[in-house]
Design a protein around this motif. Structure first.
Motif, PDB file in Angstrom:
ATOM      1  N   ILE A 187       0.834  -1.199   0.000  1.00  0.00           N
ATOM      2  CA  ILE A 187       0.000   0.000   0.000  1.00  0.00           C
ATOM      3  C   ILE A 187       0.873   1.254   0.000  1.00  0.00           C
ATOM      4  N   THR A 188       0.607   2.150  -0.929  1.00  0.00           N
ATOM      5  CA  THR A 188       1.209   3.478  -0.946  1.00  0.00           C
ATOM      6  C   THR A 188       0.091   4.477  -1.246  1.00  0.00           C
ATOM      7  N   GLU A 189       0.422   5.747  -1.268  1.00  0.00           N
ATOM      8  CA  GLU A 189      -0.586   6.761  -1.602  1.00  0.00           C
ATOM      9  C   GLU A 189      -0.751   6.768  -3.118  1.00  0.00           C
ATOM     10  N   ASP A 190      -1.542   5.824  -3.595  1.00  0.00           N
ATOM     11  CA  ASP A 190      -1.707   5.531  -5.023  1.00  0.00           C
ATOM     12  C   ASP A 190      -2.694   6.513  -5.657  1.00  0.00           C
ATOM     13  N   GLU A 191      -2.171   7.473  -6.409  1.00  0.00           N
ATOM     14  CA  GLU A 191      -3.028   8.503  -7.000  1.00  0.00           C
ATOM     15  C   GLU A 191      -4.026   7.917  -7.998  1.00  0.00           C
ATOM     16  N   ASP A 192      -3.595   6.905  -8.757  1.00  0.00           N
ATOM     17  CA  ASP A 192      -4.495   6.284  -9.736  1.00  0.00           C
ATOM     18  C   ASP A 192      -5.662   5.603  -9.027  1.00  0.00           C
ATOM     19  N   LEU A 193      -5.374   4.892  -7.945  1.00  0.00           N
ATOM     20  CA  LEU A 193      -6.428   4.220  -7.174  1.00  0.00           C
ATOM     21  C   LEU A 193      -7.379   5.242  -6.561  1.00  0.00           C
ATOM     22  N   LEU A 194      -6.840   6.309  -5.996  1.00  0.00           N
ATOM     23  CA  LEU A 194      -7.677   7.349  -5.393  1.00  0.00           C
ATOM     24  C   LEU A 194      -8.590   7.987  -6.444  1.00  0.00           C
ATOM     25  N   GLU A 195      -8.038   8.204  -7.638  1.00  0.00           N
ATOM     26  CA  GLU A 195      -8.837   8.779  -8.725  1.00  0.00           C
ATOM     27  C   GLU A 195      -9.943   7.824  -9.160  1.00  0.00           C
ATOM     28  N   ARG A 196      -9.605   6.524  -9.221  1.00  0.00           N
ATOM     29  CA  ARG A 196     -10.606   5.524  -9.600  1.00  0.00           C
ATOM     30  C   ARG A 196     -11.755   5.478  -8.600  1.00  0.00           C
ATOM     31  N   LEU A 197     -11.418   5.481  -7.316  1.00  0.00           N
ATOM     32  CA  LEU A 197     -12.454   5.442  -6.285  1.00  0.00           C
ATOM     33  C   LEU A 197     -13.361   6.669  -6.370  1.00  0.00           C
TER      34      LEU A 197
ATOM     35  N   ALA B 262     -23.040   7.385 -11.920  1.00  0.00           N
ATOM     36  CA  ALA B 262     -24.439   7.025 -11.643  1.00  0.00           C
ATOM     37  C   ALA B 262     -24.711   5.561 -11.981  1.00  0.00           C
ATOM     38  N   SER B 263     -23.851   4.942 -12.786  1.00  0.00           N
ATOM     39  CA  SER B 263     -24.053   3.550 -13.197  1.00  0.00           C
ATOM     40  C   SER B 263     -23.635   2.556 -12.118  1.00  0.00           C
ATOM     41  N   VAL B 264     -22.789   2.994 -11.203  1.00  0.00           N
ATOM     42  CA  VAL B 264     -22.317   2.102 -10.134  1.00  0.00           C
ATOM     43  C   VAL B 264     -23.344   2.070  -9.009  1.00  0.00           C
ATOM     44  N   LYS B 265     -23.862   0.893  -8.724  1.00  0.00           N
ATOM     45  CA  LYS B 265     -24.894   0.748  -7.692  1.00  0.00           C
ATOM     46  C   LYS B 265     -24.333   0.214  -6.371  1.00  0.00           C
TER      47      LYS B 265
ATOM     48  N   ARG C 299     -14.163   5.806   2.761  1.00  0.00           N
ATOM     49  CA  ARG C 299     -15.246   6.347   3.582  1.00  0.00           C
ATOM     50  C   ARG C 299     -16.066   7.371   2.793  1.00  0.00           C
ATOM     51  N   LYS C 300     -15.417   8.175   1.992  1.00  0.00           N
ATOM     52  CA  LYS C 300     -16.122   9.152   1.158  1.00  0.00           C
ATOM     53  C   LYS C 300     -17.025   8.437   0.160  1.00  0.00           C
ATOM     54  N   LEU C 301     -16.518   7.344  -0.415  1.00  0.00           N
ATOM     55  CA  LEU C 301     -17.299   6.544  -1.353  1.00  0.00           C
ATOM     56  C   LEU C 301     -18.479   5.879  -0.648  1.00  0.00           C
ATOM     57  N   ALA C 302     -18.240   5.337   0.545  1.00  0.00           N
ATOM     58  CA  ALA C 302     -19.281   4.617   1.284  1.00  0.00           C
ATOM     59  C   ALA C 302     -20.398   5.543   1.764  1.00  0.00           C
ATOM     60  N   ALA C 303     -20.118   6.837   1.796  1.00  0.00           N
ATOM     61  CA  ALA C 303     -21.157   7.792   2.195  1.00  0.00           C
ATOM     62  C   ALA C 303     -22.233   7.911   1.120  1.00  0.00           C
ATOM     63  N   GLU C 304     -21.926   7.449  -0.122  1.00  0.00           N
ATOM     64  CA  GLU C 304     -22.866   7.579  -1.229  1.00  0.00           C
ATOM     65  C   GLU C 304     -23.299   6.255  -1.838  1.00  0.00           C
TER      66      GLU C 304
ATOM     67  N   LYS D  70     -28.722  -4.149   0.771  1.00  0.00           N
ATOM     68  CA  LYS D  70     -28.666  -2.690   0.754  1.00  0.00           C
ATOM     69  C   LYS D  70     -29.352  -2.098  -0.479  1.00  0.00           C
ATOM     70  N   GLY D  71     -30.183  -2.916  -1.113  1.00  0.00           N
ATOM     71  CA  GLY D  71     -30.959  -2.433  -2.244  1.00  0.00           C
ATOM     72  C   GLY D  71     -30.279  -2.546  -3.585  1.00  0.00           C
ATOM     73  N   VAL D  72     -29.132  -3.208  -3.644  1.00  0.00           N
ATOM     74  CA  VAL D  72     -28.425  -3.402  -4.908  1.00  0.00           C
ATOM     75  C   VAL D  72     -28.891  -4.711  -5.536  1.00  0.00           C
ATOM     76  N   ASP D  73     -29.292  -4.661  -6.795  1.00  0.00           N
ATOM     77  CA  ASP D  73     -29.733  -5.863  -7.499  1.00  0.00           C
ATOM     78  C   ASP D  73     -28.570  -6.854  -7.599  1.00  0.00           C
ATOM     79  N   ALA D  74     -28.695  -7.995  -6.947  1.00  0.00           N
ATOM     80  CA  ALA D  74     -27.626  -8.998  -6.927  1.00  0.00           C
ATOM     81  C   ALA D  74     -27.356  -9.607  -8.298  1.00  0.00           C
ATOM     82  N   LYS D  75     -28.278  -9.392  -9.246  1.00  0.00           N
ATOM     83  CA  LYS D  75     -28.094  -9.940 -10.592  1.00  0.00           C
ATOM     84  C   LYS D  75     -27.273  -9.008 -11.484  1.00  0.00           C
TER      85      LYS D  75
END
Length: 324
Positions: free
Chosen positions: A62-72, A79-82, A106-111, A255-260
């Motif tokens: 683990i490092t402070e991975d800018e690409d990973l942070l940008e992806r998250l 809007a397509s990610v449920k 945590r920022k991602l999990a808030a939404e 959590k309301g996400v369609d498992a399919k």
């Protein structure tokens, strides 16, 4: 007349060939334009426009991975990610790198609902990141834990004595640039480093206590550097469930996400290694019989851990630094 007929046939053949190559050239150009546009937009993920469950692999040191942070962050905004699955397989790394990714989770999990699915290992900073998710799933034989912080530095004074090398230095104060590998560590230097480590350790334990709904005393009792199997971690409330990706998807369903929905992996940018594109590096590695001649090979050899600096949250750091 025969010659003229042959000329007409040749012309038609030539015309057909020219037409084919013109169409092929236009098709290639169109694909290139689409590819460049997609790359510039950062949407290199297949099926990203349709509703899906995003999967992000967090592997290795683990490092402070800018690409990973940008992806998250892009996943958070899409809007397509449920729902999101964090697939974690890491011994840890830098404490600051774990903190940055934890904050992004945590920022991602808030939404959006986020579940961590542990593979072989989620230790130290790897577990720190997993604790940022709303639910943690691990295999029965996964390795989980190693909550703690350390700083390591070599002592080269013995080698310097043997080589007849002496270091001269002038500095503004006794603790400047200390501890140093070029002179023995003093008690004030150790006290300074110990204070830093304990402060970060207290912060790490606080995260575990808060995220895992346990008291500070309970979290501290588990934060002695011990690692646990998935089954042991479940009994100690470090994870929520034993299983794999199916269980992670099932939890998202609560959590309301369609498992399919399709699970689509959001992959890192294809940056390649050194001056080689990744595809060429992989082909070269296969030709030489050494696997992928790329950053992946570099990481698999453990060499990336040799260059970690600062405070570490890393399981078996001494062996890791040797590539074992």
């Amino acid at each position: 007349m025969t010659t003229r007929a042959d000329d007409l046939i040749d012309r038609r053949r030539l015309r057909r060939k020219l037409t084919f190559w013109r169409v092929a050239t236009l098709a290639i150009a169109a694909l290139a334009i689409v590819g460049i546009s997609t790359w510039m937009a950062g949407e290199t993920i297949p099926g990203v426009a349709t509703p899906h469950i995003a999967k992000v692999k967090i592997e290795g040191t683990i490092t402070e991975d800018e690409d990973l942070l940008e992806r998250l962050d892009k996943i958070r905004q899409s809007a397509s990610v449920k729902g999101v699955i964090l697939s974690i397989d890491s011994p840890g790394g830098t404490t600051a790198g774990g903190e940055a990714i934890f904050d992004a989770v945590r920022k991602l999990a808030a939404e959006k609902p986020v579940v961590a699915q542990v593979g072989t290992l989620a230790a130290s900073a790897g577990y720190m990141i997993a604790s940022g998710a709303d639910h943690i799933v691990a295999r029965k034989s996964s390795i989980v834990g190693s909550i703690g912080v350390l700083v390591q530095f070599p002592d080269l004074t013995g080698m310097m004595d043997k080589l007849g090398v002496k270091l001269e230095e002038i500095k503004s104060s006794p603790l400047k640039a200390e501890p140093s590998p070029f002179n023995p560590t003093t008690e004030p230097e150790r006290a300074m480093m110990r204070s830093m480590i304990l402060d970060s350790y207290d912060w790490f334990v606080g995260i575990v206590a808060e995220r895992r709904a346990m008291s500070k005393a309970e979290a501290t009792a588990l934060a002695d550097g011990s690692v646990f199997t998935g089954r042991q971690a479940l009994a100690r409330k470090l994870i929520d469930e034993v299983g794999g990706e199916d269980q992670a998807i099932a939890w998202l369903g609560t959590k309301g996400v369609d498992a399919k929905l399709e699970v689509v992996e959001w992959k890192p940018k294809d940056t390649g290694s050194f001056f080689l594109p990744t595809s060429l590096a992989k082909a070269l590695g296969r030709a030489l019989g050494i696997g992928d001649f790329s950053a992946e090979l570099f990481r698999e050899m453990g060499a990336d851990r040799l260059f970690l600096d600062g405070m570490l949250s890393l399981w078996q750091a001494e062996k890791a630094a040797l590539g074992n």
